[in-house]
Scaffold this active site. Structure first.
Site, PDB file in Angstrom:
ATOM      1  N   THR A  17     -10.627  28.188  16.824  1.00  0.00           N
ATOM      2  CA  THR A  17     -11.771  27.770  16.016  1.00  0.00           C
ATOM      3  C   THR A  17     -12.871  28.835  16.032  1.00  0.00           C
ATOM      4  O   THR A  17     -13.565  29.045  15.056  1.00  0.00           O
ATOM      5  CB  THR A  17     -12.360  26.449  16.562  1.00  0.00           C
ATOM      6  OG1 THR A  17     -11.304  25.527  16.800  1.00  0.00           O
ATOM      7  CG2 THR A  17     -13.348  25.840  15.581  1.00  0.00           C
ATOM      8  N   LYS A 125     -14.822  37.505  19.887  1.00  0.00           N
ATOM      9  CA  LYS A 125     -14.844  37.074  18.495  1.00  0.00           C
ATOM     10  C   LYS A 125     -15.383  38.212  17.642  1.00  0.00           C
ATOM     11  O   LYS A 125     -16.315  38.912  18.054  1.00  0.00           O
ATOM     12  CB  LYS A 125     -15.798  35.872  18.413  1.00  0.00           C
ATOM     13  CG  LYS A 125     -16.015  35.319  17.043  1.00  0.00           C
ATOM     14  CD  LYS A 125     -16.718  33.987  17.131  1.00  0.00           C
ATOM     15  CE  LYS A 125     -18.213  34.153  17.210  1.00  0.00           C
ATOM     16  NZ  LYS A 125     -18.933  32.933  16.815  1.00  0.00           N
ATOM     17  N   ASP A 278     -23.503  30.497  24.942  1.00  0.00           N
ATOM     18  CA  ASP A 278     -23.849  31.644  24.097  1.00  0.00           C
ATOM     19  C   ASP A 278     -25.038  31.368  23.177  1.00  0.00           C
ATOM     20  O   ASP A 278     -25.325  32.172  22.294  1.00  0.00           O
ATOM     21  CB  ASP A 278     -22.629  32.092  23.276  1.00  0.00           C
ATOM     22  CG  ASP A 278     -22.093  31.004  22.365  1.00  0.00           C
ATOM     23  OD1 ASP A 278     -22.258  29.809  22.689  1.00  0.00           O
ATOM     24  OD2 ASP A 278     -21.515  31.336  21.315  1.00  0.00           O
ATOM     25  N   ARG A 281     -25.517  26.406  20.355  1.00  0.00           N
ATOM     26  CA  ARG A 281     -25.570  24.936  20.250  1.00  0.00           C
ATOM     27  C   ARG A 281     -26.907  24.405  20.724  1.00  0.00           C
ATOM     28  O   ARG A 281     -27.607  25.065  21.506  1.00  0.00           O
ATOM     29  CB  ARG A 281     -24.489  24.294  21.121  1.00  0.00           C
ATOM     30  CG  ARG A 281     -23.099  24.637  20.694  1.00  0.00           C
ATOM     31  CD  ARG A 281     -22.105  23.849  21.510  1.00  0.00           C
ATOM     32  NE  ARG A 281     -20.771  24.139  21.022  1.00  0.00           N
ATOM     33  CZ  ARG A 281     -19.721  23.351  21.191  1.00  0.00           C
ATOM     34  NH1 ARG A 281     -19.852  22.218  21.875  1.00  0.00           N
ATOM     35  NH2 ARG A 281     -18.547  23.681  20.707  1.00  0.00           N
ATOM     36  N   THR A 343     -13.741  22.327  10.387  1.00  0.00           N
ATOM     37  CA  THR A 343     -14.484  22.617  11.613  1.00  0.00           C
ATOM     38  C   THR A 343     -14.535  24.121  11.898  1.00  0.00           C
ATOM     39  O   THR A 343     -13.526  24.808  11.770  1.00  0.00           O
ATOM     40  CB  THR A 343     -13.808  21.889  12.790  1.00  0.00           C
ATOM     41  OG1 THR A 343     -13.938  20.488  12.568  1.00  0.00           O
ATOM     42  CG2 THR A 343     -14.436  22.257  14.116  1.00  0.00           C
ATOM     43  N   GLU A 363     -21.063  18.242  14.025  1.00  0.00           N
ATOM     44  CA  GLU A 363     -21.332  17.170  14.975  1.00  0.00           C
ATOM     45  C   GLU A 363     -21.348  17.660  16.424  1.00  0.00           C
ATOM     46  O   GLU A 363     -21.856  16.980  17.299  1.00  0.00           O
ATOM     47  CB  GLU A 363     -20.307  16.039  14.824  1.00  0.00           C
ATOM     48  CG  GLU A 363     -18.840  16.460  14.741  1.00  0.00           C
ATOM     49  CD  GLU A 363     -18.288  17.126  15.946  1.00  0.00           C
ATOM     50  OE1 GLU A 363     -18.618  16.660  17.052  1.00  0.00           O
ATOM     51  OE2 GLU A 363     -17.531  18.108  15.802  1.00  0.00           O
ATOM     52  N   SER A 364     -20.772  18.840  16.669  1.00  0.00           N
ATOM     53  CA  SER A 364     -20.612  19.367  18.015  1.00  0.00           C
ATOM     54  C   SER A 364     -21.866  20.121  18.475  1.00  0.00           C
ATOM     55  O   SER A 364     -21.771  21.165  19.080  1.00  0.00           O
ATOM     56  CB  SER A 364     -19.410  20.288  18.040  1.00  0.00           C
ATOM     57  OG  SER A 364     -19.520  21.264  17.016  1.00  0.00           O
ATOM     58  N   LYS A 375     -24.383  29.284  14.013  1.00  0.00           N
ATOM     59  CA  LYS A 375     -25.261  28.191  14.378  1.00  0.00           C
ATOM     60  C   LYS A 375     -26.247  28.730  15.402  1.00  0.00           C
ATOM     61  O   LYS A 375     -26.002  29.758  16.027  1.00  0.00           O
ATOM     62  CB  LYS A 375     -24.478  26.998  14.901  1.00  0.00           C
ATOM     63  CG  LYS A 375     -23.501  27.263  16.034  1.00  0.00           C
ATOM     64  CD  LYS A 375     -22.657  26.015  16.241  1.00  0.00           C
ATOM     65  CE  LYS A 375     -21.715  26.137  17.420  1.00  0.00           C
ATOM     66  NZ  LYS A 375     -20.449  26.800  17.089  1.00  0.00           N
ATOM     67  N   ARG A 495      -9.671  15.068  19.988  1.00  0.00           N
ATOM     68  CA  ARG A 495     -11.004  14.572  19.629  1.00  0.00           C
ATOM     69  C   ARG A 495     -10.831  13.447  18.616  1.00  0.00           C
ATOM     70  O   ARG A 495     -10.111  13.596  17.630  1.00  0.00           O
ATOM     71  CB  ARG A 495     -11.849  15.672  19.005  1.00  0.00           C
ATOM     72  CG  ARG A 495     -11.999  16.934  19.848  1.00  0.00           C
ATOM     73  CD  ARG A 495     -13.215  17.738  19.395  1.00  0.00           C
ATOM     74  NE  ARG A 495     -13.232  19.090  19.909  1.00  0.00           N
ATOM     75  CZ  ARG A 495     -13.517  19.432  21.163  1.00  0.00           C
ATOM     76  NH1 ARG A 495     -13.790  18.502  22.063  1.00  0.00           N
ATOM     77  NH2 ARG A 495     -13.525  20.701  21.535  1.00  0.00           N
TER      78      ARG A 495
END
Ligand code: VG1
Ligand code: CO
Length: 542
Positions: A17, A125, A278, A281, A343, A363-364, A375, A495
């Protein structure tokens, strides 16, 4: 001098992801990291002499990985490399640096909310020149290349000193060690009304921010303390540690327990927030009040004009498929476009680049905007503070008024972590196998309108992504969704997401687990959860 080194391919380097995530020990296998980085460089084109940004969340193996990447970038022909001091860059700050300096792309070293340390997780990433995570076409190409690779190139030279700002040379490449915080803090100051937030904090409003021993610590100290006047005591765990103090740097009700206890205890502050490993969130709490990330996104969209950076309005919104439809209600009421994507943040990039959406979220605990292409945890915290400063109401009051206006989307996610992979895949197949007979039947006291395995066609470039999660959609707007996590490093995580829409404001005060109890029971029965997994309770409930 660059040097070609022979290597053997690995067959497990398909990014998930959010990049490639494995145990540190796995990354420490011979040439494992080298292979991935060379595979990436092999599939990219046109970076000779260009700039690469590198930084990570400071977890164990960060420094070693950065030295390897620097030498490989030099050997592969990059002209300039920007690296955060100490090897540190939060994910949103890295995205900003890539954009601000017109870099070709960047490498972000993080396993986000997963634990760190010699026996824990590491990740890498690639982000493109727009500052956003590489799309699937690139990640799949890296994976294909990684299975065929036979050599990598690496320059020889001393390790670059990362702990002082400055410039260095390795072959034809210049390396600049930059301040990881300043540019990002300036960007935040350009988007939000810092004067109003300073006034709010000076007027007795109390806050508590928990950096969870992770990368946002230095950012929070600079922005919340130095620039906005929050006391030092209101900032918790702001010294980044290689193992995050032994915890999960995951800002949710389970892993940010110390903060949650204070927000639900005696003399609780007015506002509480935390961010992850990181820094992308965020969790937002009020005094004895938890804001679901889905509601948070909807609320930011409805109140965007409070913040100077969004005063002219927002173009549209996007949410990942499992995220609740709360933001859809706002979009409908305010007449803007709303997109539903798979997602993972990589799916928002095209929509933002095309000017179709301004805000997006998951939602996470992920919320963000087109100020970067990731994000952004602290951004969401500042957005909330800006709204609180403008409205002068409590967090709970703002959310309750929001529900009264737009309706409430009761929402919860149940995670079953560390399930044996075969068991998890069989369980998903078992659910999907029942879809044909499920349509039109009654489940949890509702009629099943339809069920499918979510697939998505990107409205900008037409690319498609299939098998993105099993959806059971009810005719009253309720949903049950099943997905397997793509970020774990051991076994599988199942999940299950539950949602029910309640327009009636006299029914907005239920506890989410009770409001969703019939959907939860139905899902458990349908999936044969207990008999298949041996679990009677989820590992984490959000
Ligand atoms: C999880 C979340 C997803 C998020 C991803 C990366 O993925 O559910 O919404 O984008 O983590 O977040 P999954 O596949 O485990 O459900 V982070 O903070 O790791 O960059
Ligand atoms: Co993260």
């Amino acid at each position: 001098m660059p040097h070609a080194h022979p290597t053997q391919p690995y067959d497990d380097q398909r990014p998930g992801t959010s990049g490639l995530r494995k145990k540190v020990k796995h990354f420490q296998q011979k040439n494992y990291l080298h292979n991935f980085v060379q595979s990436l460089f092999d599939v990219l084109d046109g970076y000779a002499g260009a700039t690469l940004v590198v930084g990570g969340d400071g977890r164990y193996f960060n420094r070693e990985a950065i030295q390897i990447i620097i030498k490989m970038a030099a050997a592969n022909g990059f002209g300039r490399l920007l690296v955060g001091k100490g090897g540190i860059l939060s994910t949103p700050a890295a995205s900003h640096i890539i954009r601000k300096h017109g870099a070709f792309g960047g490498l972000i070293l993080s396993a986000s909310h997963n634990p760190g340390g010699p026996d824990a997780d590491f990740g890498i990433k690639y982000n493109c020149g727009n500052g956003g995570p590489a799309p699937e076409a690139i990640t799949e190409a890296i994976f294909a290349r990684s299975q065929a690779i036979t050599s990598y190139a690496m320059a020889e030279g001393e390790d670059i000193p990362l702990d002082t700002l400055g410039s260095h040379q390795l072959g034809a490449m210049t390396i600049e060690v930059i301040d990881p915080v300043a540019d990002y803090a300036d960007l935040m100051e350009s988007l939000f009304d810092f004067d109003a937030i300073r006034d709010l904090l000076a007027g007795g409003f109390t806050l508590l921010f928990d950096a969870m021993h992770a990368v946002t610590g230095p950012y929070a100290v600079e922005i919340l303390h130095r620039r906005l006047g929050a006391t030092k005591e209101s900032l918790l765990n702001c010294t980044p540690k290689e193992d995050f103090g032994g915890g999960h740097p995951d800002p949710n009700l389970t892993y940010a327990k110390a903060l949650v206890d204070r927000m639900f205890g005696d003399r609780a502050p007015d506002f509480g927030a935390a961010s992850d490993g990181d820094g992308d969130r965020n969790m937002v709490l009020g005094n004895h009040f938890f804001v679901t990330p889905s509601d948070s996104l909807a609320l930011l969209a409805a109140n965007a004009e409070c913040a100077p950076g969004y005063r002219d309005g927002i173009a549209g919104v996007a949410r990942s498929m499992p995220t609740s439809g709360a933001v859809d209600q706002v979009a409908k009421a305010l007449g803007m476009e709303c997109f539903e994507t798979p997602t993972g943040w990589k799916f928002f990039g095209n929509l933002m680049d095309a000017g179709r959406v301004t805000l997006c979220g998951e939602e996470s605990f992920g919320t963000g905007s087109n100020h970067v292409r990731e994000k952004d945890g602290l951004w969401a915290v500042l957005f909330w503070l800006n709204i609180l400063a403008a409205r002068r109401q409590s967090v709970a009051e703002i959310v309750r008024r929001h529900w009264a206006r737009f309706g409430r989307n009761y929402y919860s996610r149940h995670d079953y972590e560390g399930v044996e992979s075969g068991v998890a895949h069989d369980l998903m197949a078992h659910i999907e196998g029942q879809f044909a007979t499920l349509r039109g039947t009654t489940l949890a006291g509702r009629t099943v309108r339809t069920c499918d395995n979510f697939s998505y066609t990107d409205p900008v470039d037409g690319s498609t992504s299939s098998k993105q999660g099993l959806r059971i959609l009810f005719d009253d707007g309720a949903r049950i969704i099943f997905r397997l996590s793509g970020t774990g490093t051991v076994g599988a995580t199942i999940r299950i997401y539950f949602e029910a829409f309640e327009p009636d404001k006299n029914r907005h005060n239920l506890d989410a687990q009770s409001a969703l109890a019939d959907l939860i029971a139905a899902a458990s029965e349908l999936a044969e959860l207990r008999s298949r997994t041996g679990r009677s309770q989820p590992t984490v409930i959000t």
